[in-house]
Design an enzyme around this catalytic site. Structure first.
Site, mmCIF file in Angstrom:
data_model
loop_
_atom_site.group_PDB
_atom_site.id
_atom_site.type_symbol
_atom_site.label_atom_id
_atom_site.label_comp_id
_atom_site.label_asym_id
_atom_site.label_seq_id
_atom_site.Cartn_x
_atom_site.Cartn_y
_atom_site.Cartn_z
ATOM 1 N N ARG A 7 -10.849 8.848 -14.821
ATOM 2 C CA ARG A 7 -12.001 7.818 -14.837
ATOM 3 C C ARG A 7 -12.817 7.591 -16.065
ATOM 4 O O ARG A 7 -13.012 6.640 -16.390
ATOM 5 C CB ARG A 7 -12.961 8.608 -13.879
ATOM 6 C CG ARG A 7 -12.422 8.714 -12.388
ATOM 7 C CD ARG A 7 -13.412 9.511 -11.347
ATOM 8 N NE ARG A 7 -13.120 10.973 -12.090
ATOM 9 C CZ ARG A 7 -13.606 12.264 -11.425
ATOM 10 N NH1 ARG A 7 -14.589 12.031 -10.690
ATOM 11 N NH2 ARG A 7 -13.233 13.429 -12.067
ATOM 12 N N ASP A 23 -12.603 11.348 -7.583
ATOM 13 C CA ASP A 23 -11.396 11.636 -8.418
ATOM 14 C C ASP A 23 -10.001 10.812 -8.031
ATOM 15 O O ASP A 23 -9.503 11.212 -6.775
ATOM 16 C CB ASP A 23 -11.036 13.220 -8.382
ATOM 17 C CG ASP A 23 -10.066 13.643 -9.367
ATOM 18 O OD1 ASP A 23 -9.568 12.990 -9.651
ATOM 19 O OD2 ASP A 23 -10.255 14.878 -9.387
ATOM 20 N N CYS A 34 -15.471 12.955 -17.401
ATOM 21 C CA CYS A 34 -15.249 13.420 -15.958
ATOM 22 C C CYS A 34 -14.338 14.895 -16.195
ATOM 23 O O CYS A 34 -14.588 15.460 -17.087
ATOM 24 C CB CYS A 34 -14.018 12.200 -15.409
ATOM 25 S SG CYS A 34 -12.703 12.079 -16.502
HETATM 26 P P1 4NP Z 1 -10.181 12.649 -14.255
HETATM 27 O O1 4NP Z 1 -9.121 13.015 -13.042
HETATM 28 O O2 4NP Z 1 -11.505 13.684 -14.024
HETATM 29 O O3 4NP Z 1 -10.746 11.402 -13.704
HETATM 30 O O4 4NP Z 1 -9.642 12.450 -15.305
HETATM 31 C C1 4NP Z 1 -8.486 14.322 -12.870
HETATM 32 C C2 4NP Z 1 -7.368 14.511 -13.678
HETATM 33 C C3 4NP Z 1 -6.829 15.528 -13.541
HETATM 34 C C4 4NP Z 1 -7.255 16.721 -12.711
HETATM 35 C C5 4NP Z 1 -8.623 16.525 -12.068
HETATM 36 C C6 4NP Z 1 -9.130 15.231 -12.131
HETATM 37 N N1 4NP Z 1 -6.698 18.014 -12.791
HETATM 38 O O5 4NP Z 1 -7.255 18.834 -12.018
HETATM 39 O O6 4NP Z 1 -5.615 18.171 -13.635
#
Ligand code: 4NP
Length: 147
Positions: free
Chosen positions: A14, A115, A8
């Site tokens: 995720r 997200d 991800c």
């Molecule tokens: P993930 O969620 O891709 O599901 O781990 C996110 C966590 C942090 C960020 C974006 C998505 N961020 O931009 O910091």
């Protein structure tokens, strides 16, 4: 042994949940996860992911965020990402197109897994949990069937 890398953006919400659920369900496959960004390198999964995992008795022990590396991570048999943007980013980085799947390809009509980083409360994480667990179960079935 087969190997699957879940991907991800941050590798804190995720994909760690997908890795934890997959490990819970199947011991005969190597699972790992990584993020397309390195913003959260070394961090444990986010609070919502930890809470939803605990609620469903899924262990996330030992899972910390790491950025994906090319070409090293192209050695996984399958690279399973969470949304269309992840998919485009993986192609752009040079990963092998035939190895890259979206988790939605294995269920819930190909939809992106949203997200949940900015979600407040557990409701959004519950929805993401339902999608990820369905996708992971179907993915494991398809691996067993040798597809
Ligand atoms: P993930 O969620 O891709 O599901 O781990 C996110 C966590 C942090 C960020 C974006 C998505 N961020 O931009 O910091």
């Amino acid at each position: 042994m087969k190997s699957v890398l879940f991907v991800c953006l941050g590798n804190i919400c995720r994909s760690p949940l997908a890795e934890g659920i997959a490990r819970h369900l199947e011991r005969g496959v190597v699972f790992d996860s990584a993020g397309l960004s390195g913003y959260h390198r070394g961090e444990k999964p986010c609070k919502g992911t930890q809470e939803i995992a605990q609620k469903h008795h899924i262990s996330l022990e030992g899972i910390t965020s790491r950025p994906i590396a090319y070409p090293k991570d192209d050695s996984f048999d399958l690279i399973v990402c969470m949304d269309s943007q992840n998919y485009e980013d993986l192609l752009e980085r040079g990963f092998s197109k035939e190895k890259i799947k979206k988790l939605g390809d294995f269920g819930f009509g190909g939809e992106d897994v949203p997200d949940p980083y900015y979600y407040v409360g557990l409701e959004g994480f519950e929805r993401v949990y339902v999608m990820i667990s369905e996708g992971v179960k179907n993915l494991l079935e398809s691996i067993k069937e040798g597809k």
